[in-house]
Design a protein around this motif. Structure first.
Motif, PDB file in Angstrom:
ATOM      1  N   ALA A  34      31.912  64.343  51.412  1.00  0.00           N
ATOM      2  CA  ALA A  34      32.851  64.353  52.541  1.00  0.00           C
ATOM      3  C   ALA A  34      33.588  63.026  52.682  1.00  0.00           C
ATOM      4  O   ALA A  34      34.366  62.858  53.607  1.00  0.00           O
ATOM      5  CB  ALA A  34      32.116  64.671  53.833  1.00  0.00           C
ATOM      6  N   GLN A  35      33.339  62.086  51.768  1.00  0.00           N
ATOM      7  CA  GLN A  35      33.929  60.753  51.838  1.00  0.00           C
ATOM      8  C   GLN A  35      33.695  60.115  53.209  1.00  0.00           C
ATOM      9  O   GLN A  35      34.568  59.467  53.785  1.00  0.00           O
ATOM     10  CB  GLN A  35      35.414  60.795  51.497  1.00  0.00           C
ATOM     11  CG  GLN A  35      35.681  61.270  50.081  1.00  0.00           C
ATOM     12  CD  GLN A  35      37.154  61.357  49.765  1.00  0.00           C
ATOM     13  OE1 GLN A  35      37.992  60.748  50.426  1.00  0.00           O
ATOM     14  NE2 GLN A  35      37.483  62.112  48.735  1.00  0.00           N
ATOM     15  N   ALA A  36      32.500  60.338  53.737  1.00  0.00           N
ATOM     16  CA  ALA A  36      32.144  59.845  55.067  1.00  0.00           C
ATOM     17  C   ALA A  36      31.160  58.694  54.957  1.00  0.00           C
ATOM     18  O   ALA A  36      30.426  58.579  53.974  1.00  0.00           O
ATOM     19  CB  ALA A  36      31.523  60.982  55.886  1.00  0.00           C
ATOM     20  N   SER A  37      31.150  57.867  55.983  1.00  0.00           N
ATOM     21  CA  SER A  37      30.189  56.768  56.027  1.00  0.00           C
ATOM     22  C   SER A  37      29.728  56.533  57.458  1.00  0.00           C
ATOM     23  O   SER A  37      30.422  56.861  58.415  1.00  0.00           O
ATOM     24  CB  SER A  37      30.801  55.481  55.462  1.00  0.00           C
ATOM     25  OG  SER A  37      31.938  55.113  56.217  1.00  0.00           O
ATOM     26  N   ILE A  38      28.524  55.989  57.549  1.00  0.00           N
ATOM     27  CA  ILE A  38      27.959  55.544  58.815  1.00  0.00           C
ATOM     28  C   ILE A  38      27.610  54.077  58.609  1.00  0.00           C
ATOM     29  O   ILE A  38      26.870  53.748  57.682  1.00  0.00           O
ATOM     30  CB  ILE A  38      26.703  56.349  59.196  1.00  0.00           C
ATOM     31  CG1 ILE A  38      27.060  57.827  59.406  1.00  0.00           C
ATOM     32  CG2 ILE A  38      26.038  55.760  60.442  1.00  0.00           C
ATOM     33  CD1 ILE A  38      25.857  58.728  59.621  1.00  0.00           C
TER      34      ILE A  38
END
Length: 161
Positions: A50-54
């Motif tokens: 999802a090309q997501a980061s936290i």
């Protein structure tokens, strides 16, 4: 906030149990859903599909009050950084005070969905941000990010490498 809580409760009801993981170099305990992995280059986690980061940032413990007040009184306070928060609400993280924000950020020409969780604890103020390209942010993917953020707890000790 009630909508966010309802989404998290549904996600927890349909998701298999996930073991809490303490992120290296932080006080953050988080249940990382399938697809997420702890980052080796920053304090936080990645979801490559999802090309997501936290991302986790720790600030001095006494910083919580002023930052929380600023966000609650002026949700546009981060607009100079390209972050437009649509909602900012008081919350809690266990026994700790927290603030939750949700909005968008423009990074160059690319719009991102943005989440912000600010939590105050005796050890530190935690600022946890999550982001995902808007073009990839399906309702199910947003729900997964929100469930991960809602799972955050504060450990008594910092996990220093």
């Amino acid at each position: 906030m009630i909508r966010w809580l309802a989404i998290v409760l549904v996600a927890l009801a349909v998701s298999p149990a996930i073991a809490a993981q303490q992120l290296t170099g932080s006080y953050v305990l988080i249940d990382l859903p399938d697809g997420f992995e702890e980052s080796r280059s920053f304090t936080g986690a990645l979801w490559r599909e999802a090309q997501a980061s936290i991302l986790v940032t720790e600030l001095p413990a006494d910083a919580f009050g002023a930052i929380a007040k600023g966000l609650l009184e002026d949700p546009a306070a981060l607009s100079d950084q390209g972050i437009e928060l649509e909602t900012v609400d008081n919350a809690s993280l266990g026994e700790h005070k927290a603030v939750i924000g949700r909005g968008r950020q423009l990074v160059g020409p690319q719009p991102f969905e943005k989440w912000l969780l600010l939590a105050g604890a005796p050890q530190a103020t935690l600022m946890v941000t999550a982001q995902m390209p808007t073009t990839l942010a399906t309702p199910a993917r947003k729900q997964k990010i929100e469930a991960a953020l809602a799972s955050i707890r504060i450990a008594a000790e910092r996990d220093d490498p």
